[in-house]
Design a protein around this motif. Structure first.
Motif, PDB file in Angstrom:
ATOM      1  N   SER A   1       0.786  -1.277   0.129  1.00 51.35           N
ATOM      2  CA  SER A   1      -0.133   0.008  -0.051  1.00 51.35           C
ATOM      3  C   SER A   1       0.998   1.164  -0.119  1.00 51.35           C
ATOM      4  N   ASP A   2       2.169   1.239   0.122  1.00 58.93           N
ATOM      5  CA  ASP A   2       2.819   2.250   0.186  1.00 58.93           C
ATOM      6  C   ASP A   2       3.509   2.469  -1.386  1.00 58.93           C
ATOM      7  N   GLY A   3       3.221   1.499  -2.114  1.00 56.39           N
ATOM      8  CA  GLY A   3       3.675   1.639  -3.494  1.00 56.39           C
ATOM      9  C   GLY A   3       4.737   0.810  -4.101  1.00 56.39           C
ATOM     10  N   SER A   4       5.489   0.208  -2.898  1.00 56.56           N
ATOM     11  CA  SER A   4       6.705  -0.762  -3.341  1.00 56.56           C
ATOM     12  C   SER A   4       6.290  -2.029  -3.632  1.00 56.56           C
TER      13      SER A   4
ATOM     14  N   VAL B   1     -10.403   0.324   3.624  1.00 55.57           N
ATOM     15  CA  VAL B   1     -11.038   1.038   2.422  1.00 55.57           C
ATOM     16  C   VAL B   1     -10.241   0.395   1.317  1.00 55.57           C
ATOM     17  N   LYS B   2     -10.717   0.518   0.077  1.00 54.70           N
ATOM     18  CA  LYS B   2     -10.335  -0.172  -0.804  1.00 54.70           C
ATOM     19  C   LYS B   2      -8.583   0.234  -1.217  1.00 54.70           C
ATOM     20  N   ASN B   3      -8.040  -0.942  -1.569  1.00 50.36           N
ATOM     21  CA  ASN B   3      -6.482  -0.612  -1.958  1.00 50.36           C
ATOM     22  C   ASN B   3      -6.295  -0.165  -3.128  1.00 50.36           C
ATOM     23  N   ASP B   4      -5.788   0.858  -3.626  1.00 46.26           N
ATOM     24  CA  ASP B   4      -5.698   1.470  -4.921  1.00 46.26           C
ATOM     25  C   ASP B   4      -4.483   0.854  -5.403  1.00 46.26           C
ATOM     26  N   THR B   5      -3.476   0.207  -4.591  1.00 43.90           N
ATOM     27  CA  THR B   5      -2.213  -0.431  -5.265  1.00 43.90           C
ATOM     28  C   THR B   5      -2.286  -1.997  -5.373  1.00 43.90           C
TER      29      THR B   5
END
Length: 549
Positions: A114-117, A235-239
């Motif tokens: 979730s931090d994009g990594s 909430v929905k995880n966009d990653t």
């Protein structure tokens, strides 16, 4: 569950999952079978949990409340589809060696935290070895100890480098098992096998998994709010790599311990699904578009702390067990389809040829043994040179049904044995702690399946097992379990498990009370409700809202 789900009366039935692949249990979904696209309606769902979430550290979690949240916000190499079958999760593909002991997984390129990594093979190697590290004190390390070198490392007798889970590169993970495990792929969907990012764990320190900013997600949802003792918001995880197929944008779990309060919230539209108990079942059972029932593949039983001299006597344990009517207990306390227990392993667990419970028979035989209970108590006391039972306490969680259940047991023992026990009601998290530190006399516990095999119940009580809170020790029992864990012949393996359960019941190390079922009311607009048998109570990835007014 925790190995299974460490729940008290009333908590387990609300948290355990529904149906297991191939076990013949009923799908409790109210949803249509259509996989329709999400509508323009708000895609938000409101649910309840029975108590505070103890931990969102997937390595240290032991209960179904924690596992239910973890199952929504994280994902392993494998996940289960809507039918409960293993499918690709973080791993896009895998290979198995001819001897069934070596697995090679290839991770998908678009798996993200979730931090994009990126989620890497190293994240799995780190998490699993952290779970095995004796310093971590993970109660679920025994699952990971099936990895070659894992048991020795966890026991402090081997090195971490000898543990046969290796990241060959960022996208390739190799795992070698000590022996073939036909349920291994299914197990990889269990929270203990989720990845963890070392840098994040190190930065969070001892508070990892304990608050919103100390949780990192790689699943369909992520943690957005955590009001301790009150609610958890996702909430929905966009990653998430498969976000296009996640319909819900928000899921809120309120902590509700009281059955009446839960029903009121459901009736007022503040929650969308509610566990039903007692007379609530009768009020909803004719509402065909809302009512559902499921088998939980879970057992409720009395744990007798054998460190207490009076409870170390087998005849006293037998007397306490036989004097408690399991069928009456389930009708009075739950009235939800649960039944009196006839052994430790519940109905619905497969032995490879059918139902284990059916084939191993009724090992409690309360109808015959109730009449013996008072004499057994007297004989046990005589063996201990006692004339009466010393003061003992019955430990339970403080939910409304726990209170009713403990009062029922107290009255059964007063009526059938002429004894009086003190009830000790405590918050769920404290009950776990008291059991783990052996700070109790008798406790009412519940355990649900982690996988479709009787071993998931029977290995609880090996002498050095992490969940052997009763402190039962019988070398013959340990030998039977160890034999079953390594026996390649399916029939010989199952015979060892049949014999182990019979020995456990002969020693009455625990007192079976009930096999759990659950009844629910679910709003008709909740579509594609997907229940689970182990760990998480449900999988919200596939759920959506349609037709809510």
């Amino acid at each position: 569950m925790n190995k299974r789900k460490w729940m008290g009366v009333g908590l387990a039935v609300s948290m355990l999952s529904a149906a297991l692949v191939g076990c013949g249990t009923k799908d409790d979904s109210n949803a249509t079978k259509e996989n329709t696209a999400a509508t323009n309606e708000p895609q938000e769902i409101n649910l309840t949990i029975g108590d505070e979430v103890p931990s969102l550290d997937s390595v240290k979690g032991t209960d179904s409340i924690s596992f239910t949240i973890l199952g929504q916000i994280n994902e392993g190499l494998i996940r289960l589809d809507e039918k409960g079958r293993p499918v690709a999760g973080v791993a896009k593909e895998w290979k198995t060696s001819e001897d069934g002991k070596t697995y090679t997984f290839t991770l998908r390129d678009d798996a993200k935290w979730s931090d994009g990594s990126n989620v890497t093979a190293q994240d799995f190697e780190y998490a699993w070895k952290r779970g095995l590290d004796p310093a971590t004190k993970s109660d679920y390390a025994f699952m990971l100890s099936w990895i070659e070198g894992g048991e020795a490392y966890n026991a402090g007798k081997g090195s971490v480098d000898a543990v046969a889970v290796k990241a060959k590169d960022a996208k390739t993970l190799e795992v070698k098992l000590t022996s073939p495990k036909p349920f291994f792929l299914e197990q990889l969907a269990f929270p203990t096998f989720f990845p963890q990012k070392k840098e994040f764990v190190d930065k969070s320190g001892d508070k990892f998994g304990g608050d919103v900013d100390k949780v990192l997600s790689n699943g369909p949802f992520k943690l957005s709010a955590w009001s301790h003792e009150q609610s958890v918001e996702l909430v929905k995880n966009d990653t998430y790599w498969d976000k296009a197929n996640v319909k819900l944008t928000k899921a809120t779990f309120q902590v509700v311990k009281d059955a009446g309060a839960r029903e009121n919230l459901y009736e007022s539209g503040q929650v969308d699904r509610a566990l039903l108990l007692e007379d609530q079942v009768d009020r909803y059972k004719d509402k065909k578009d809302e009512f559902s029932r499921r088998a939980d593949l879970a057992s409720g039983y009395l744990e007798y702390n054998e460190a207490r001299p009076v409870l170390a006597n087998v005849k006293i344990r037998q007397a306490l067990t036989y004097a408690m009517d399991g069928d009456k207990f389930t009708d009075v306390v739950y009235h939800d389809g649960s039944t009196g227990a006839t052994g430790l392993v519940p109905t619905g667990i497969s032995d490879g040829q059918g139902d284990f419970r059916e084939h191993n028979g009724d090992l409690v035989k309360r109808a015959d043994n109730l009449k013996k209970a008072k004499d057994l108590l007297a004989e046990g006391l005589k063996e201990l040179n006692m004339t009466s039972l010393p003061a003992i306490k019955l430990l339970c969680s403080d939910s409304s049904s726990s209170k009713k259940g403990s009062e029922f047991i107290k009255e059964q023992w007063r009526t059938n044995l002429g004894i009086d026990v003190q009830i000790e009601l405590v918050p769920f998290k404290l009950r776990l702690q008291k059991q783990r530190t052996h700070d109790y006399d008798i406790s009412l516990s519940n355990w649900g399946a982690d996988y479709n095999d009787p071993m998931t119940f029977l290995d609880l009580f090996v002498g050095d097992g992490p969940f052997n809170d009763v402190q039962y020790k019988n070398p013959k029992y340990d030998e039977l379990i160890k034999s079953a864990q390594s026996e390649p012949d399916a029939k010989k393996r199952m015979q060892s498990l049949y014999d182990a359960e019979k020995l456990l019941m002969n020693d009455m190390a625990i007192g079976p009370v009930y096999f759990s079922a659950s009844s629910f009311a679910t709003k008709p607009y909740v579509k594609n409700w997907v229940p689970r048998v182990s760990g998480p109570d449900m999988d919200l990835k596939y759920t959506y809202i349609q037709g809510k007014k």
